[in-house]
Design an enzyme around this catalytic site. Structure first.
Site, PDB file in Angstrom:
ATOM      1  N   GLU A  82      -4.377   6.903  -4.462  1.00 49.17           N
ATOM      2  CA  GLU A  82      -4.735   6.366  -5.788  1.00 49.17           C
ATOM      3  C   GLU A  82      -6.131   6.827  -6.207  1.00 49.17           C
ATOM      4  OE1 GLU A  82      -4.249   2.149  -5.442  1.00 49.17           O
ATOM      5  OE2 GLU A  82      -2.145   2.349  -4.908  1.00 49.17           O
ATOM      6  N   HIS A 106      -1.447   0.071  -9.985  1.00 45.85           N
ATOM      7  CA  HIS A 106      -2.052  -0.923  -9.079  1.00 45.85           C
ATOM      8  C   HIS A 106      -2.659  -2.099  -9.867  1.00 45.85           C
ATOM      9  CE1 HIS A 106      -3.945  -1.416  -4.827  1.00 45.85           C
ATOM     10  NE2 HIS A 106      -3.746  -2.596  -5.404  1.00 45.85           N
ATOM     11  N   ARG A 136       0.860  -1.178   0.000  1.00 45.60           N
ATOM     12  CA  ARG A 136       0.000   0.000   0.000  1.00 45.60           C
ATOM     13  C   ARG A 136       0.896   1.227   0.000  1.00 45.60           C
ATOM     14  NH1 ARG A 136      -3.477  -2.831  -1.451  1.00 45.60           N
ATOM     15  NH2 ARG A 136      -5.481  -3.297  -0.493  1.00 45.60           N
TER      16      ARG A 136
END
Ligand code: 8YV
Length: 312
Positions: free
Chosen positions: A260, A278, A231
């Site tokens: 994000e 991602h 993360r």
């Protein structure tokens, strides 16, 4: 009567279709007026199907008096306040294991791409620079390098296997030492100091927030690389950006970011960073398996059976 659930965000299309078909689903992400949305469905909602980083906290749980289960699409449940769920005896499920291989593949790809600068060398070709200016400069081998795994869980172990097949050696740091054949470092700074590539695979959430801080990056040093598939919150992003700009570390491979999908544009101009949006688990096969598991947890719960992958 189909159980009422809320779908928090727009996620994997086939999973969304199954959720819509099998449950009486209310799409929070489509609601223009949130208060009207909750007024209408809150009293009957028994489940939440969560996708992505939208925070699910005590306030939301408190607004849903019949809430029994939160079924997350993804292994990471850092967006869900687990203490709030526990207090209210709400079950939380995730989708572990089915994504280990794809996430580990992506981690290895980031290690390779970051040290070998393969995206940058491809850009060199596409931009016509091979013919005009000559070959792409030499890069760094991964064979013989030390991969320090910060957070050696199931995904970390899958990456370690792949990295060893490429000739890397493994070290790790976890809060607790594990029964594994790899050398253990007592803290992230020692792991960074002893590694050529520091791979972040910890869970997100408050316990790991900015675990990779300036001290860790300093210990990684000018020849060290950082790869993050965990993360964005685990790394102090502004400090990382500065260390990359000032070449205080050799490079970074990042699949995850602090906010994000907003990535600070300063990252885009760096020649020593490889950036993925991602995508670690983003294959047709794995996303289907994740969705199947999310739905199966809801099905089983509402059929009075034990869920498959309970977090709390
Ligand atoms: C997904 C992930 O991108 O499983 C996780 O925790 O971060 C990824 O596999 C995410 O869950 C998609 O919503």
């Amino acid at each position: 009567m189909k159980p009422d659930i809320i779908i928090t965000a727009k996620g994997h299309a086939a999973t969304m279709a199954t959720l819509q078909a099998e449950f009486s689903a209310h799409n929070l992400f489509e609601a223009s007026e949130k208060s009207a949305f909750f007024e209408k469905c809150a009293p009957k909602v028994r489940g939440l199907a969560t996708f992505g980083p939208m925070p699910v906290d005590g306030k939301l749980m408190g607004a849903l008096p019949k809430l029994e289960i939160i079924a997350n699409f993804g292994v990471g449940v850092d967006a869900i306040n687990l203490d709030d769920a526990k207090k209210r005896k709400i079950i939380v499920t995730n989708t572990p294991d089915v994504l280990n291989d794809c996430v580990a593949d992506t981690a290895l790809a980031l290690v390779l791409n970051t040290l070998r600068k393969l995206p940058q060398s491809e850009h060199h070709l596409r931009a016509g620079n091979w013919a005009a200016r000559g070959p792409y400069p030499l890069t760094t081998s991964i064979g013989g390098k030390v991969l320090g795994v910060l957070g050696l869980g199931r995904i970390g172990e899958a990456v370690a296997k792949r990295a060893m097949a490429c000739g890397m050696t493994i070290r790790y740091h976890n809060r607790k030492k594990k029964d594994v054949p790899y050398p253990y470092d007592p803290d992230p700074v020692s792991l960074a100091r002893n590694s050529d590539v520091l791979l972040v695979v910890t869970p997100g959430g408050p316990e790991t927030a900015k675990l990779v801080d300036e001290k860790v990056l300093q210990a990684l040093g000018a020849d060290g690389y950082l790869v993050n598939i965990a993360r964005g919150s685990v790394v102090d992003e502004p400090v990382l950006l500065r260390y990359l700009q000032e070449k205080k570390i050799a490079g970074a491979g990042l699949d995850v970011f602090a906010d994000e999908p907003r990535v600070p544009p300063e990252f885009f101009t760096l020649d020593n960073a490889v950036l993925f949006p991602h995508v670690a688990s983003a294959t047709v096969e794995t996303r289907k398996a994740m969705g199947d598991l999310q739905v199966e947890n809801l099905r089983r719960h509402f059929a009075g059976k034990t869920v498959l992958t309970r977090v709390v």
